[in-house]
Design a protein around this motif. Structure first.
Motif, PDB file in Angstrom:
ATOM      1  N   THR A 140       0.831  -1.207   0.000  1.00 35.48           N
ATOM      2  CA  THR A 140       0.000   0.000   0.000  1.00 35.48           C
ATOM      3  C   THR A 140       0.861   1.251   0.000  1.00 35.48           C
ATOM      4  OG1 THR A 140      -1.762  -1.166   1.155  1.00 35.48           O
ATOM      5  CG2 THR A 140      -1.831   1.235   1.228  1.00 35.48           C
ATOM      6  N   ALA A 143       2.396   1.506  -3.440  1.00 35.76           N
ATOM      7  CA  ALA A 143       1.373   1.922  -4.415  1.00 35.76           C
ATOM      8  C   ALA A 143       1.103   3.416  -4.311  1.00 35.76           C
ATOM      9  CB  ALA A 143       0.089   1.126  -4.206  1.00 35.76           C
ATOM     10  N   ASN A 144       1.050   3.949  -3.104  1.00 36.26           N
ATOM     11  CA  ASN A 144       0.816   5.388  -2.923  1.00 36.26           C
ATOM     12  C   ASN A 144       1.926   6.228  -3.542  1.00 36.26           C
ATOM     13  OD1 ASN A 144      -1.644   5.084  -1.666  1.00 36.26           O
ATOM     14  ND2 ASN A 144      -0.772   5.099   0.385  1.00 36.26           N
ATOM     15  N   TYR A 146       3.683   5.518  -6.162  1.00 38.84           N
ATOM     16  CA  TYR A 146       3.477   5.517  -7.613  1.00 38.84           C
ATOM     17  C   TYR A 146       2.237   6.303  -8.008  1.00 38.84           C
ATOM     18  CZ  TYR A 146       7.361   2.376  -8.383  1.00 38.84           C
ATOM     19  OH  TYR A 146       8.627   1.852  -8.460  1.00 38.84           O
ATOM     20  N   LYS A 147       1.156   6.179  -7.241  1.00 39.65           N
ATOM     21  CA  LYS A 147      -0.073   6.924  -7.549  1.00 39.65           C
ATOM     22  C   LYS A 147       0.182   8.427  -7.517  1.00 39.65           C
ATOM     23  CE  LYS A 147      -3.401   3.532  -5.899  1.00 39.65           C
ATOM     24  NZ  LYS A 147      -4.382   3.209  -4.843  1.00 39.65           N
ATOM     25  N   LYS A 148       0.959   8.892  -6.531  1.00 36.28           N
ATOM     26  CA  LYS A 148       1.269  10.321  -6.432  1.00 36.28           C
ATOM     27  C   LYS A 148       2.034  10.816  -7.656  1.00 36.28           C
ATOM     28  CE  LYS A 148       1.289  10.518  -1.417  1.00 36.28           C
ATOM     29  NZ  LYS A 148       2.115  10.612  -0.201  1.00 36.28           N
ATOM     30  N   PHE A 151       0.933   7.197 -11.734  1.00 33.45           N
ATOM     31  CA  PHE A 151       0.833   5.822 -12.220  1.00 33.45           C
ATOM     32  C   PHE A 151      -0.568   5.284 -11.954  1.00 33.45           C
ATOM     33  CE2 PHE A 151       5.301   6.273 -12.282  1.00 33.45           C
ATOM     34  CZ  PHE A 151       5.849   5.236 -13.008  1.00 33.45           C
ATOM     35  N   ASN A 152      -1.060   4.465 -12.865  1.00 35.39           N
ATOM     36  CA  ASN A 152      -2.316   3.752 -12.674  1.00 35.39           C
ATOM     37  C   ASN A 152      -2.019   2.410 -12.024  1.00 35.39           C
ATOM     38  OD1 ASN A 152      -4.037   5.662 -14.071  1.00 35.39           O
ATOM     39  ND2 ASN A 152      -2.950   5.019 -15.907  1.00 35.39           N
ATOM     40  N   THR A 153      -2.998   1.882 -11.308  1.00 32.99           N
ATOM     41  CA  THR A 153      -2.837   0.564 -10.698  1.00 32.99           C
ATOM     42  C   THR A 153      -3.966  -0.345 -11.156  1.00 32.99           C
ATOM     43  OG1 THR A 153      -4.113   1.163  -8.741  1.00 32.99           O
ATOM     44  CG2 THR A 153      -1.733   1.521  -8.636  1.00 32.99           C
ATOM     45  N   TYR A 154      -3.704  -1.619 -11.097  1.00 33.43           N
ATOM     46  CA  TYR A 154      -4.715  -2.626 -11.372  1.00 33.43           C
ATOM     47  C   TYR A 154      -4.359  -3.858 -10.563  1.00 33.43           C
ATOM     48  CZ  TYR A 154      -1.232  -4.676 -14.494  1.00 33.43           C
ATOM     49  OH  TYR A 154      -0.101  -5.225 -15.001  1.00 33.43           O
TER      50      TYR A 154
END
Length: 161
Positions: A140, A143-144, A146-148, A151-154
């Motif tokens: 988590t 992922a945060n 990369y999101k910042k 980046f998209n996640t799946y």
């Protein structure tokens, strides 16, 4: 170290000593019970060779091993990247984060890798950047980072025996 005090990290091609520290720490982390079991099957010789190939100018490897440092030069982690065409295209170029090791926690290694991958895309050196988290406990947080950076996640699916 609190989040507000995380320094901007610099990066460069890793040294052989830094590679060995990354490999040692990676194997130490792979032993953790919450890690994916497949990483406990890692072959130290093959992994070391891949990381070392990433610092050699004379190899024809698609691998690059990056080391991250604090402003005062302290080594805090690194990653193994691969720049190559995906199996389905001879024109698309993908930069893949293959392995990341934080030698010291709390320095923003994941955030720095996400920024580096974004910069590679912005410069037109790759068409797509991909990364993953193999250590579910920290997924988590990773992922945060990369999101910042946009980046998209799946969902990723895996099953171990």
């Amino acid at each position: 170290m609190t989040r507000s005090r995380v320094p901007e990290l610099t990066f460069a091609i890793a040294t052989e000593d830094e590679v060995m520290q990354m490999v040692d720490e990676g194997f130490r982390l792979a032993e953790h019970q919450d890690n994916l079991k497949v990483f406990q099957m890692g072959n130290r010789e093959l992994i070391t060779k891949a990381f070392l190939d990433g610092i050699q100018d004379e190899t024809e490897s698609d691998l690059t091993t990056i080391a991250f440092h604090t402003p005062n030069g302290e080594f805090v982690g690194g990653c193994l990247l691969c720049l190559d065409n995906p199996w389905y295209s001879d024109t698309a170029v993908v930069i893949s984060e293959l392995a990341t090791v934080s030698i010291k926690q709390g320095y923003g290694v994941s955030r720095t890798i996400a920024k580096l991958l974004s910069e590679i895309l912005e410069r037109g050196l790759a068409d797509v950047a991909v990364a993953a988290a193999a250590y579910p406990v920290n997924s988590t947080i990773i992922a945060n980072s990369y999101k910042k950076e946009g980046f998209n996640t799946y969902p990723t699916f895996f099953k171990e025996r």
